[in-house]
Design an enzyme around this catalytic site. Structure first.
Site, PDB file in Angstrom:
ATOM      1  N   LYS A 204       8.851 -14.673  -4.782  1.00  0.00           N
ATOM      2  CA  LYS A 204       8.810 -14.859  -6.226  1.00  0.00           C
ATOM      3  C   LYS A 204       9.896 -13.975  -6.838  1.00  0.00           C
ATOM      4  CE  LYS A 204       6.410 -13.061  -9.645  1.00  0.00           C
ATOM      5  NZ  LYS A 204       7.379 -13.229 -10.755  1.00  0.00           N
ATOM      6  N   GLU A 285       8.513   0.018  -4.166  1.00  0.00           N
ATOM      7  CA  GLU A 285       9.558   0.922  -4.682  1.00  0.00           C
ATOM      8  C   GLU A 285       9.503   0.778  -6.197  1.00  0.00           C
ATOM      9  OE1 GLU A 285      12.198   2.645  -6.286  1.00  0.00           O
ATOM     10  OE2 GLU A 285      13.545   1.006  -5.778  1.00  0.00           O
ATOM     11  N   CYS A 319      17.149   2.275 -10.343  1.00  0.00           N
ATOM     12  CA  CYS A 319      16.057   3.240 -10.193  1.00  0.00           C
ATOM     13  C   CYS A 319      16.596   4.587  -9.714  1.00  0.00           C
ATOM     14  CB  CYS A 319      14.995   2.705  -9.246  1.00  0.00           C
ATOM     15  SG  CYS A 319      15.640   2.044  -7.724  1.00  0.00           S
ATOM     16  N   GLU A 415      11.158   6.735 -17.858  1.00  0.00           N
ATOM     17  CA  GLU A 415      12.218   5.947 -17.238  1.00  0.00           C
ATOM     18  C   GLU A 415      12.720   4.928 -18.261  1.00  0.00           C
ATOM     19  OE1 GLU A 415      13.274   3.719 -13.071  1.00  0.00           O
ATOM     20  OE2 GLU A 415      11.322   3.305 -13.961  1.00  0.00           O
TER      21      GLU A 415
END
Length: 514
Positions: A204, A285, A319, A415
């Site tokens: 997906k 992750e 990231c 973040e």
């Protein structure tokens, strides 16, 4: 076995290479706006409802329209994967590896085309797109080689009259949910790791970047991957994603994305659904809030360049991006001044233009989130560069840096996933490491130092999965810097490392008496 060497990056200072990339941009431009089906059990399935992929640099330009999966189609994909697992799991690992070697070769021949597609669909400047495609090739090559090693199992002891073996078998059906920011590399890496180990996959892809995933499916098919091994079902996370995660036949989930979605998957995967006879495995992750630490008596240019590259490469949408800098006080003013100068020199615009260092952010939602954090930053620190944005044609945000920010400020803790850098001061190196560790994440970090004692202190005490000395904190290379982090950065699954494939398998001991 030959030592592994990673796919080289393209040198765009060479005119021939620039022309080749420009030709690839024209080639991809020629097929923008096409429709793409789902792929379930090797069959093309078209739906009326589409995911429309737009160019974030030209928000009205359609990259492609991809059929959108439903729960019913997700169930069909799951049944296909489950049935195909019975045969694919028994295929010789060398044959499975050969599919990847061939897919890597095909991708290498089409390298600039894939990179150009990343420029249009992901908003990636040339160098960033080229590195993304190179990493995808690396993952295919590296995991294929790793599989050949693991096919032999691991050595264990035997006794007189007894022979013992320790071997690996695949898990089952894996649900792979990759991100948009490395739309080729991470999508390909997570998918082929699951496939080469003998599992079957329901893929997906991100709704922001489904076209590159479809093009990769074509490569795998050309390379000889049998129907049903990987099933391509883009669709909304709340409907299709949840359904696949919850499914009793799902054996593992491989996810890369935000902390919030990752924790939701972990929570849902922990529940045993009716008919489920295993504990689902989650490989996750989930992002970071990464810090560049600058010690005393360092090269100001090295420190400033490392900070700027870490913070603003691909508009900070990594990231691993170094969105925080902690500078020891006696170097603070010099480094901050140079960071401001370098940031102001960065060019922002259409990534199809080689002259632009930064392109857009990915979509309207990201634009709104990042610009709101810039307004917060104006209250929390001193604006030293950037601060402006423009979404009239695409989602463009100027690289923005704030100095004199409190380590606990919002822009130092959240973040942001955009081109926003917060800078703070530390009284000494140990305090700088303490500040670097003060987030809930633990993915990457960088340390600029010429002091061996401090370097070893950081190696021991800077709590991140990937720590870099005297360079930027982004750009891990497959097989060289296995990638994954601690705490809320995920399961430290170390993609591109020597023990990543085992996460997709289970070990079996057999003991024979003579």
């Amino acid at each position: 076995m030959i030592a592994y060497k990673h796919e080289p990056f393209t040198d765009f200072t060479v005119e021939e290479n620039r022309k080749a990339y420009e030709e690839a941009l024209k080639q991809v431009k020629g097929y923008l706006g096409q429709d793409y089906p789902l792929i379930i059990g090797g069959e093309r399935v078209t739906t009326d409802d589409k995911i429309v992929s737009y160019n974030p640099a030209k928000k009205d330009e359609v990259v492609g329209r991809v059929s959108k999966a439903t729960k019913e189609l997700a169930e069909r994909a799951m049944k296909s994967a489950d049935e195909t697992f019975k045969t694919w799991s028994k295929v010789d690992p060398a044959v499975r590896a050969d599919v990847l070697f061939k897919a890597a070769a095909i991708t290498r021949r089409r390298k600039h085309e894939f990179s150009a597609l990343l420029t249009y669909e992901g908003g990636k400047p040339w160098k960033e797109a080229d590195a993304d495609t190179a990493e995808a090739i690396d993952f295919m090559e590296y995991y294929a080689r790793q599989m050949l090693k693991l096919a032999e199992g691991q050595p264990v002891e035997s006794r007189p009259g007894e022979f013992n073996r320790y071997s690996y078998i695949p898990l089952g059906v894996g649900v792979v949910i990759p991100p948009w920011n490395f739309a080729f590399a991470i999508m390909a890496g997570t998918t082929v790791a699951a496939m080469v180990t003998g599992n079957t996959v329901v893929l997906k892809p991100s709704s922001n970047t489904p076209v590159v995933a479809y093009k990769f499916m074509e490569v795998l098919e050309e390379a000889g991957m049998p129907a049903g091994v990987i099933n391509f079902v883009p669709g909304p996370g709340a409907e299709v994603g949840d359904y696949l995660v919850d499914h009793p036949r799902t054996r593992f989930i491989s996810f890369t994305g935000s902390r919030a979605v990752g924790l939701r998957i972990v929570e849902r995967a922990a529940k045993v659904n009716e008919g489920q006879i295993w504990i689902k495995r989650v490989i996750a992750e989930m992002g970071g809030k990464d810090t560049m630490v600058v010690d005393s008596d360092v090269d100001v240019e090295l420190a400033a360049q490392s900070i700027v590259v870490s913070a603003f490469g691909f508009s900070g949408q990594k990231c691993s991006a170094g969105s925080r800098a902690v500078i020891v006080e006696d170097m603070y003013d010099k480094v901050v001044e140079r960071v401001a100068e370098l940031t102001k020199e960065l060019t922002v615009g259409d990534p199809a233009d080689y002259g632009n260092y930064m392109g857009p952010v990915i979509d309207a939602g990201a634009f709104k989130k990042i610009t709101s954090y810039i307004e917060v930053g104006k209250k929390e620190g001193k604006l030293i560069a950037g601060g402006d944005s423009d979404d009239s044609t695409g989602y463009f945000i100027q690289p923005t840096a704030f100095s004199d920010v409190d380590p606990k400020a919002e822009i130092m803790q959240d973040e942001i996933f955009g081109p926003v850098l917060g800078i703070t001061k530390a009284k000494d190196f140990k305090e700088a490491i303490d500040i670097a560790n003060n987030t809930e994440y633990g993915l990457t970090g960088g340390v600029i130092t010429s002091d061996r004692e401090n370097q070893e202190y950081a190696r021991e005490n800077f709590h991140v999965g990937n720590l870099y000395f005297n360079r930027n904190c982004t750009g891990a290379i497959v097989g060289y810097q296995p990638f994954g982090g601690f705490n809320m950065s995920g399961t430290d699954s170390k993609a591109g490392g020597p023990d990543y494939l085992q996460l997709h398998m289970q070990a079996k001991t057999t003991s024979e008496m003579f």
